[in-house]
Design a protein around this motif. Structure first.
Motif, PDB file in Angstrom:
ATOM      1  N   HIS A 135      -8.654   4.014  -4.698  1.00  0.00           N
ATOM      2  CA  HIS A 135      -7.793   5.261  -4.604  1.00  0.00           C
ATOM      3  C   HIS A 135      -6.328   4.999  -4.105  1.00  0.00           C
ATOM      4  N   PHE A 140      -2.942   6.060  -6.022  1.00  0.00           N
ATOM      5  CA  PHE A 140      -1.656   6.835  -5.555  1.00  0.00           C
ATOM      6  C   PHE A 140      -0.685   6.422  -5.167  1.00  0.00           C
ATOM      7  N   TRP A 159      -4.623  12.506  -2.570  1.00  0.00           N
ATOM      8  CA  TRP A 159      -5.107  11.263  -1.879  1.00  0.00           C
ATOM      9  C   TRP A 159      -5.767  11.530  -0.460  1.00  0.00           C
TER      10      TRP A 159
END
Length: 308
Positions: free
Chosen positions: A133, A137, A247
């Motif tokens: 992730h 982001f 996020w």
């Protein structure tokens, strides 16, 4: 007397033409038995029966129920259509997952370490997902810093549905066309195939970020030109905050994913209550540290946006 006369007539083959008027399902067994007793010369002299022979497995007694018929073509078509729709939806969902950053359950994505019930305090699986992730982001924030919508990479992530009639599958614009900057506010979109031009036009018009009519290039049927208006400071700040909130949601989803494993291990008896509380406490520390990291990245991105 009548039975004696009938048998006599049958032996002489005189009543055979009349049998066509009677259902062969009833007459055939009796007639075949009698015909078998006739001399060879008589059996060759005339046809056994005038009606066509039916397969034995289709013969039914009078006391049985009616034969079951096949399903109607319309119903079969509807069932097949539903299966095709489910398959298309399944294909669409798979494609969306493969092209998104949230690849926790994507078999084609990076292989994360499995949750280990033998060592519940090992959070390698959680950290691996969070790193994935982070890559997405942080890249998105970097693109916002380098011009927001002026960056062709942002336009390249726009989802396009090539076949609107038969499939709900969408693809990033960069997989269907070459996106490049022409200088200033002009961005060129060069489609790989002519069939992609209209779907790209529709996707750009429907997008809240690129809500405009792309201009066609007279010399090239595959090329479209977009004039991107500059983003206001408020819009850029809003996009930074929305990206960081997404996020955070991913980090919380990863936490819930791991907590489900704890609940299952506890239910199966492989984890005691004290160990479960200890594992969740450590998991809470991991997530809180990630939230602090996201807050720092958001502050930096907001500061860069305000300076423009």
């Amino acid at each position: 007397m009548r039975n004696t006369a009938a048998r006599a007539l049958l032996r002489q083959g005189l009543t055979i033409p009349e049998l066509g008027r009677v259902s062969h399902d009833v007459i055939r067994p009796a007639f075949n038995a009698i015909n078998a007793k006739r001399p060879q010369c008589l059996r060759q002299r005339g046809p056994e029966i005038s009606s066509p022979r039916l397969p034995l497995d289709n013969l039914r007694a009078f006391h049985t129920t009616t034969a079951a018929y096949k399903s109607k073509p319309g119903k079969a078509k509807d069932t097949k259509s539903k299966k095709n729709n489910n398959s298309s939806n399944g294909a669409a969902a798979t494609t969306e997952t493969e092209n998104s950053h949230d690849d926790d359950d994507d078999p084609n994505g990076p292989k994360h370490p499995p949750a280990n019930p033998e060592n519940p305090l090992d959070f390698a699986d959680v950290l691996s997902r969070m790193r994935r992730h982070d890559e997405y982001f942080r890249g998105a924030l970097k693109k916002l810093k380098t011009g927001g919508r002026f960056n062709p990479d942002i336009l390249g992530t726009l989802r396009v549905q090539p076949d609107r009639k038969n499939s709900a599958v969408t693809y990033p614009l960069r997989e269907l066309a070459q996106v490049s900057s022409q200088g200033g506010r002009i961005v060129s979109v060069l489609a790989h195939e002519e069939a992609y031009v209209k779907p790209i036009l529709s996707a750009v018009q429907a997008s809240p970020d690129f809500n405009q009519q792309p201009q066609r290039v007279p010399d090239n049927e595959l090329e479209l030109l977009l004039r991107i208006e500059p983003e206001s400071r408020e819009d850029l700040l809003r996009r930074v905050k929305a990206t960081c909130n997404d996020w955070r949601d991913r980090a919380r989803a990863t936490r819930r994913w791991r907590e489900k494993h704890h609940a299952n291990w506890r239910k199966d008896g492989g984890m005691g209550p004290d160990l479960k509380r200890a594992a969740e406490k450590e998991l809470d520390k991991v997530v809180k540290a990630k939230m602090v990291e996201i807050d720092d990245a958001e502050k930096e991105a907001l500061k860069a946006a305000e300076s423009k």
